[in-house]
Design an enzyme around this catalytic site. Structure first.
Site, PDB file in Angstrom:
ATOM      1  N   SER A   1       0.820  -1.218   0.000  1.00  0.00           N
ATOM      2  CA  SER A   1       0.000   0.000   0.000  1.00  0.00           C
ATOM      3  C   SER A   1       0.852   1.265   0.000  1.00  0.00           C
ATOM      4  O   SER A   1       1.999   1.273   0.441  1.00  0.00           O
ATOM      5  CB  SER A   1      -0.895   0.029   1.237  1.00  0.00           C
TER       6      SER A   1
HETATM    7  N1  SAH Z   1       0.017  -5.633   4.223  1.00  0.00           N
HETATM    8  C1  SAH Z   1       0.645  -5.875   2.934  1.00  0.00           C
HETATM    9  C2  SAH Z   1      -0.338  -5.656   1.802  1.00  0.00           C
HETATM   10  C3  SAH Z   1      -0.286  -6.796   0.837  1.00  0.00           C
HETATM   11  S1  SAH Z   1      -1.562  -6.888  -0.364  1.00  0.00           S
HETATM   12  C4  SAH Z   1       1.898  -5.045   2.789  1.00  0.00           C
HETATM   13  O1  SAH Z   1       2.190  -4.217   3.661  1.00  0.00           O
HETATM   14  O2  SAH Z   1       2.635  -5.246   1.830  1.00  0.00           O
HETATM   15  C5  SAH Z   1      -2.730  -7.977   0.422  1.00  0.00           C
HETATM   16  C6  SAH Z   1      -2.255  -9.367   0.731  1.00  0.00           C
HETATM   17  O3  SAH Z   1      -3.366 -10.093   1.263  1.00  0.00           O
HETATM   18  C7  SAH Z   1      -1.755 -10.172  -0.444  1.00  0.00           C
HETATM   19  O4  SAH Z   1      -0.448 -10.585  -0.196  1.00  0.00           O
HETATM   20  C8  SAH Z   1      -2.707 -11.369  -0.524  1.00  0.00           C
HETATM   21  O5  SAH Z   1      -2.095 -12.580  -0.908  1.00  0.00           O
HETATM   22  C9  SAH Z   1      -3.196 -11.451   0.909  1.00  0.00           C
HETATM   23  N2  SAH Z   1      -4.467 -12.153   1.121  1.00  0.00           N
HETATM   24  C10 SAH Z   1      -5.580 -12.127   0.359  1.00  0.00           C
HETATM   25  N3  SAH Z   1      -6.547 -12.911   0.907  1.00  0.00           N
HETATM   26  C11 SAH Z   1      -6.002 -13.452   2.050  1.00  0.00           C
HETATM   27  C12 SAH Z   1      -6.484 -14.344   3.042  1.00  0.00           C
HETATM   28  N4  SAH Z   1      -7.724 -14.870   3.019  1.00  0.00           N
HETATM   29  N5  SAH Z   1      -5.661 -14.683   4.039  1.00  0.00           N
HETATM   30  C13 SAH Z   1      -4.391 -14.198   4.116  1.00  0.00           C
HETATM   31  N6  SAH Z   1      -3.883 -13.348   3.192  1.00  0.00           N
HETATM   32  C14 SAH Z   1      -4.678 -12.977   2.164  1.00  0.00           C
END
Ligand code: SAH
Length: 215
Positions: free
Chosen positions: A63
């Site tokens: 983000s």
């Molecule tokens: N907090 C992260 C944002 C990553 S984008 C950062 O600081 O970089 C969102 C992430 O959520 C992705 O990596 C995706 O694989 C994960 N995601 C999506 N659905 C999920 C679920 N049900 N359980 C765990 N992770 C999930």
């Protein structure tokens, strides 16, 4: 050795965070401290502190700094909290949280992302973060309840298991909406009563799991 990235982070704080009203001391301190560039591919280090999200592996994104700060600030952390994050991704949001709470539990569904985030946590000696591979829409019941929960992927509703695992007085923040756009919702739990406030329009990658999108 002077750290050029520390200077760039100061500028990020000034122009992207302070200028837009982020004023929580802990949040600002954490964003000043955590080396965001280490969480993206080294080919993108020059853009790591820009005012936008960036791609990470497996088609996911890290983000925009302002959104990370806004979500962190909304949790009103004081240093003693146990925090659950759903969607480890690059690991950056978890790293920021870990500087201003007691312990971070973070769940990711994609193995390669989890493995590289863990490597960075170790390198930075952020030992108060534990991460696991799972469907985060189920939460992480063994370690709950949590004083704060942050979901960093967008879903149609706040998954019920997460509300169940939120402590009395706890805060949960998550992008809620359809797959094109969402609203950042801040839910506060007082006993069995929950209250929800809408913060900001955002666009996150999909939350995929049993209590969210199926694919
Ligand atoms: N907090 C992260 C944002 C990553 S984008 C950062 O600081 O970089 C969102 C992430 O959520 C992705 O990596 C995706 O694989 C994960 N995601 C999506 N659905 C999920 C679920 N049900 N359980 C765990 N992770 C999930």
């Amino acid at each position: 050795m002077t750290d050029v990235y520390a200077t760039i982070r100061e500028r990020m704080l000034r122009e992207q965070l302070l200028a837009r009203g982020i004023d929580d001391e802990g949040t600002l301190r954490a964003m000043r401290e955590v080396p965001r560039h280490l969480f993206v591919d080294d080919a993108m280090w020059g853009r790591a502190y820009g005012d936008y999200p960036l791609p990470i592996a497996s088609g996911q994104t890290i983000s925009q700094p302002f959104i990370v700060a806004l979500m962190t600030q909304a949790l009103r952390l004081t240093g003693t909290e146990r925090v659950l994050e759903i969607g480890t991704g690059s690991g950056y949001q978890a790293a920021v949280l870990s500087r201003i709470c007691d312990k971070v539990f973070t769940v990711e569904r994609i193995h390669t992302l989890l493995a590289s985030a863990r490597k960075i946590f170790d390198k930075l000696r952020y030992y108060n973060i534990v991460a696991k591979l799972d469907d985060g829409t189920l939460g992480w019941p063994e370690n709950g309840p949590y004083d704060a929960i942050v979901v960093t992927a967008g879903g149609p509703v706040i998954p019920a298991p997460l509300i169940d695992q939120l402590a009395d007085g706890g805060r949960l923040i998550m992008p809620v909406g359809d797959q094109d756009s969402q609203i950042l919702q801040l839910l506060t739990r007082t006993g069995e009563v929950t209250e929800t406030a809408n913060l900001e329009c955002v666009r996150f990658v999909d939350l995929i799991g049993e209590h969210a999108w199926r694919r």
